[in-house]
Write a protein that holds these residues in place. Structure first.
Motif, PDB file in Angstrom:
ATOM      1  N   ASP A   1      46.336  48.518  48.763  1.00  0.00           N
ATOM      2  CA  ASP A   1      45.933  49.910  48.566  1.00  0.00           C
ATOM      3  C   ASP A   1      44.408  50.037  48.474  1.00  0.00           C
ATOM      4  O   ASP A   1      43.823  50.966  49.032  1.00  0.00           O
ATOM      5  N   LEU A   2      43.772  49.104  47.774  1.00  0.00           N
ATOM      6  CA  LEU A   2      42.305  49.122  47.683  1.00  0.00           C
ATOM      7  C   LEU A   2      41.684  48.990  49.067  1.00  0.00           C
ATOM      8  O   LEU A   2      40.729  49.686  49.405  1.00  0.00           O
ATOM      9  N   THR A   3      42.249  48.095  49.866  1.00  0.00           N
ATOM     10  CA  THR A   3      41.745  47.863  51.221  1.00  0.00           C
ATOM     11  C   THR A   3      41.946  49.094  52.092  1.00  0.00           C
ATOM     12  O   THR A   3      41.006  49.567  52.745  1.00  0.00           O
ATOM     13  N   THR A   4      43.145  49.627  52.081  1.00  0.00           N
ATOM     14  CA  THR A   4      43.489  50.787  52.900  1.00  0.00           C
ATOM     15  C   THR A   4      42.628  52.002  52.564  1.00  0.00           C
ATOM     16  O   THR A   4      42.208  52.737  53.448  1.00  0.00           O
ATOM     17  N   GLN A   5      42.356  52.181  51.284  1.00  0.00           N
ATOM     18  CA  GLN A   5      41.598  53.349  50.847  1.00  0.00           C
ATOM     19  C   GLN A   5      40.086  53.125  50.875  1.00  0.00           C
ATOM     20  O   GLN A   5      39.311  54.007  50.507  1.00  0.00           O
ATOM     21  N   GLY A   6      39.647  51.950  51.301  1.00  0.00           N
ATOM     22  CA  GLY A   6      38.224  51.701  51.481  1.00  0.00           C
ATOM     23  C   GLY A   6      37.440  51.369  50.226  1.00  0.00           C
ATOM     24  O   GLY A   6      36.218  51.504  50.208  1.00  0.00           O
ATOM     25  N   TRP A   7      38.102  50.913  49.185  1.00  0.00           N
ATOM     26  CA  TRP A   7      37.409  50.607  47.942  1.00  0.00           C
ATOM     27  C   TRP A   7      36.740  49.244  47.940  1.00  0.00           C
ATOM     28  O   TRP A   7      35.859  48.986  47.131  1.00  0.00           O
ATOM     29  N   LEU A   8      37.155  48.338  48.814  1.00  0.00           N
ATOM     30  CA  LEU A   8      36.559  47.000  48.849  1.00  0.00           C
ATOM     31  C   LEU A   8      35.359  46.991  49.777  1.00  0.00           C
ATOM     32  O   LEU A   8      35.366  47.613  50.832  1.00  0.00           O
ATOM     33  N   LEU A   9      34.325  46.277  49.378  1.00  0.00           N
ATOM     34  CA  LEU A   9      33.093  46.207  50.160  1.00  0.00           C
ATOM     35  C   LEU A   9      33.288  45.351  51.398  1.00  0.00           C
ATOM     36  O   LEU A   9      33.816  44.242  51.317  1.00  0.00           O
ATOM     37  N   ALA A  10      32.830  45.848  52.522  1.00  0.00           N
ATOM     38  CA  ALA A  10      32.899  45.088  53.768  1.00  0.00           C
ATOM     39  C   ALA A  10      31.784  44.051  53.806  1.00  0.00           C
ATOM     40  O   ALA A  10      31.975  42.924  54.257  1.00  0.00           O
ATOM     41  N   ASN A  11      30.612  44.431  53.335  1.00  0.00           N
ATOM     42  CA  ASN A  11      29.447  43.541  53.316  1.00  0.00           C
ATOM     43  C   ASN A  11      29.201  43.127  51.877  1.00  0.00           C
ATOM     44  O   ASN A  11      28.615  43.870  51.101  1.00  0.00           O
ATOM     45  N   PHE A  12      29.649  41.949  51.546  1.00  0.00           N
ATOM     46  CA  PHE A  12      29.632  41.455  50.174  1.00  0.00           C
ATOM     47  C   PHE A  12      28.832  40.164  50.109  1.00  0.00           C
ATOM     48  O   PHE A  12      28.972  39.305  50.975  1.00  0.00           O
ATOM     49  N   THR A  13      27.994  40.041  49.081  1.00  0.00           N
ATOM     50  CA  THR A  13      27.294  38.783  48.871  1.00  0.00           C
ATOM     51  C   THR A  13      27.571  38.301  47.448  1.00  0.00           C
ATOM     52  O   THR A  13      27.645  39.105  46.516  1.00  0.00           O
ATOM     53  N   TRP A  14      27.715  37.016  47.313  1.00  0.00           N
ATOM     54  CA  TRP A  14      27.977  36.450  45.988  1.00  0.00           C
ATOM     55  C   TRP A  14      26.778  36.634  45.065  1.00  0.00           C
ATOM     56  O   TRP A  14      26.937  36.757  43.853  1.00  0.00           O
ATOM     57  N   ASP A  15      25.567  36.682  45.618  1.00  0.00           N
ATOM     58  CA  ASP A  15      24.389  36.928  44.776  1.00  0.00           C
ATOM     59  C   ASP A  15      24.495  38.283  44.088  1.00  0.00           C
ATOM     60  O   ASP A  15      24.168  38.415  42.908  1.00  0.00           O
ATOM     61  N   TYR A  16      24.929  39.283  44.831  1.00  0.00           N
ATOM     62  CA  TYR A  16      25.121  40.623  44.270  1.00  0.00           C
ATOM     63  C   TYR A  16      26.162  40.562  43.146  1.00  0.00           C
ATOM     64  O   TYR A  16      26.008  41.178  42.100  1.00  0.00           O
ATOM     65  N   TRP A  17      27.215  39.787  43.346  1.00  0.00           N
ATOM     66  CA  TRP A  17      28.253  39.599  42.329  1.00  0.00           C
ATOM     67  C   TRP A  17      27.663  38.935  41.089  1.00  0.00           C
ATOM     68  O   TRP A  17      27.856  39.403  39.970  1.00  0.00           O
TER      69      TRP A  17
ATOM     70  N   LYS B   1      49.298  55.540  40.003  1.00  0.00           N
ATOM     71  CA  LYS B   1      50.275  54.575  40.513  1.00  0.00           C
ATOM     72  C   LYS B   1      50.267  53.271  39.720  1.00  0.00           C
ATOM     73  O   LYS B   1      51.316  52.679  39.488  1.00  0.00           O
ATOM     74  N   TYR B   2      49.087  52.815  39.307  1.00  0.00           N
ATOM     75  CA  TYR B   2      48.975  51.510  38.662  1.00  0.00           C
ATOM     76  C   TYR B   2      48.717  51.567  37.158  1.00  0.00           C
ATOM     77  O   TYR B   2      48.632  50.524  36.512  1.00  0.00           O
ATOM     78  N   LEU B   3      48.618  52.749  36.581  1.00  0.00           N
ATOM     79  CA  LEU B   3      48.325  52.881  35.161  1.00  0.00           C
ATOM     80  C   LEU B   3      49.326  52.102  34.301  1.00  0.00           C
ATOM     81  O   LEU B   3      48.939  51.347  33.408  1.00  0.00           O
ATOM     82  N   LYS B   4      50.597  52.262  34.565  1.00  0.00           N
ATOM     83  CA  LYS B   4      51.623  51.562  33.781  1.00  0.00           C
ATOM     84  C   LYS B   4      51.464  50.049  33.921  1.00  0.00           C
ATOM     85  O   LYS B   4      51.609  49.302  32.946  1.00  0.00           O
ATOM     86  N   ASP B   5      51.152  49.587  35.119  1.00  0.00           N
ATOM     87  CA  ASP B   5      50.967  48.147  35.341  1.00  0.00           C
ATOM     88  C   ASP B   5      49.760  47.620  34.574  1.00  0.00           C
ATOM     89  O   ASP B   5      49.804  46.531  33.996  1.00  0.00           O
ATOM     90  N   PHE B   6      48.669  48.358  34.590  1.00  0.00           N
ATOM     91  CA  PHE B   6      47.439  47.884  33.964  1.00  0.00           C
ATOM     92  C   PHE B   6      47.475  47.970  32.450  1.00  0.00           C
ATOM     93  O   PHE B   6      46.646  47.370  31.777  1.00  0.00           O
ATOM     94  N   THR B   7      48.419  48.716  31.906  1.00  0.00           N
ATOM     95  CA  THR B   7      48.554  48.821  30.453  1.00  0.00           C
ATOM     96  C   THR B   7      49.774  48.047  29.953  1.00  0.00           C
ATOM     97  O   THR B   7      50.222  48.262  28.841  1.00  0.00           O
ATOM     98  N   ALA B   8      50.278  47.121  30.754  1.00  0.00           N
ATOM     99  CA  ALA B   8      51.501  46.381  30.416  1.00  0.00           C
ATOM    100  C   ALA B   8      51.291  45.283  29.383  1.00  0.00           C
ATOM    101  O   ALA B   8      52.242  44.626  28.986  1.00  0.00           O
ATOM    102  N   GLY B   9      50.055  45.061  28.953  1.00  0.00           N
ATOM    103  CA  GLY B   9      49.796  44.049  27.934  1.00  0.00           C
ATOM    104  C   GLY B   9      50.091  42.646  28.435  1.00  0.00           C
ATOM    105  O   GLY B   9      49.681  42.270  29.522  1.00  0.00           O
TER     106      GLY B   9
END
Length: 123
Positions: free
Chosen positions: A38-54, A15-23
Motif C-alpha cells: 500500500d505504501l508503494t502503490t500510494q507513493g509514500w516510499l522514496l524512489a531516490n533514497f540514500t543511506w546517508d540521508y537515513w 486501515k492499519y490503526l488496529k494493527d499498529f495498536t495491537a501491542g
C-alpha cells in the motif's frame, strides 16, 4: 530532485490503526507486506533514497515522541528505510510497530496531510 503532489489517503491510517495498536500481539507477515504494498502503490516510499540521508535522521526511531515534529519527507524516509531493511532483516517492521514507531509515523502523516495537498520532494 523530483517533485510530485499527492494527497494523503487517510484510509491507510484507518486501515492499519488496529494493527499498529495491537501491542505485543504479532502481526502476520502477510499483513505487513500488504502495508508495504500500500505504501508503494500510494507513493509514500522514496524512489531516490540514500543511506546517508537515513543516518542523518535515524535518531527519529529512538522514540515515538521524536516523530511528533517530523516533516513529510522525514516520515517518508523512515518508511522507506524500514521497508528496505525488512528485506535483509525480516522483523524490522514488526519491531518498529511494537515500539510504536509505525503508529507515530502514520499519526504524524495523518495530522500533516489531512485535508490538504502536500508537495513531496525526494532526493
Amino acid at each position: 530532485m523530483e517533485t510530485s503532489a499527492m494527497t494523503t489517503d487517510s484510509g491507510l491510517y484507518t486501515k492499519y490503526l488496529k494493527d499498529f495498536t495491537a501491542g505485543d500481539v504479532s502481526l502476520h507477515r502477510d499483513r505487513m507486506l500488504e502495508f508495504v504494498s500500500d505504501l508503494t502503490t500510494q507513493g509514500w516510499l522514496l524512489a531516490n533514497f540514500t543511506w546517508d540521508y537515513w543516518y542523518n535522521n535515524s535518531y527519529l526511531v529512538d522514540k515515538p515522541a521524536y516523530i511528533r515534529d517530523a516533516s513529510v519527507a522525514q516520515c517518508r524516509l523512515l518508511l522507506t528505510a524500514m521497508t528496505r531493511l525488512e528485506v535483509f532483516s525480516p522483523g524490522v517492521l514488526e519491531n518498529m510497530r511494537r515500539q510504536g514507531i509505525l503508529l507515530a509515523i502514520m499519526e504524524r502523516l495523518e495530522v500533516i496531510t489531512t485535508d490538504k495537498q502536500v508537495a513531496f520532494i525526494t532526493r
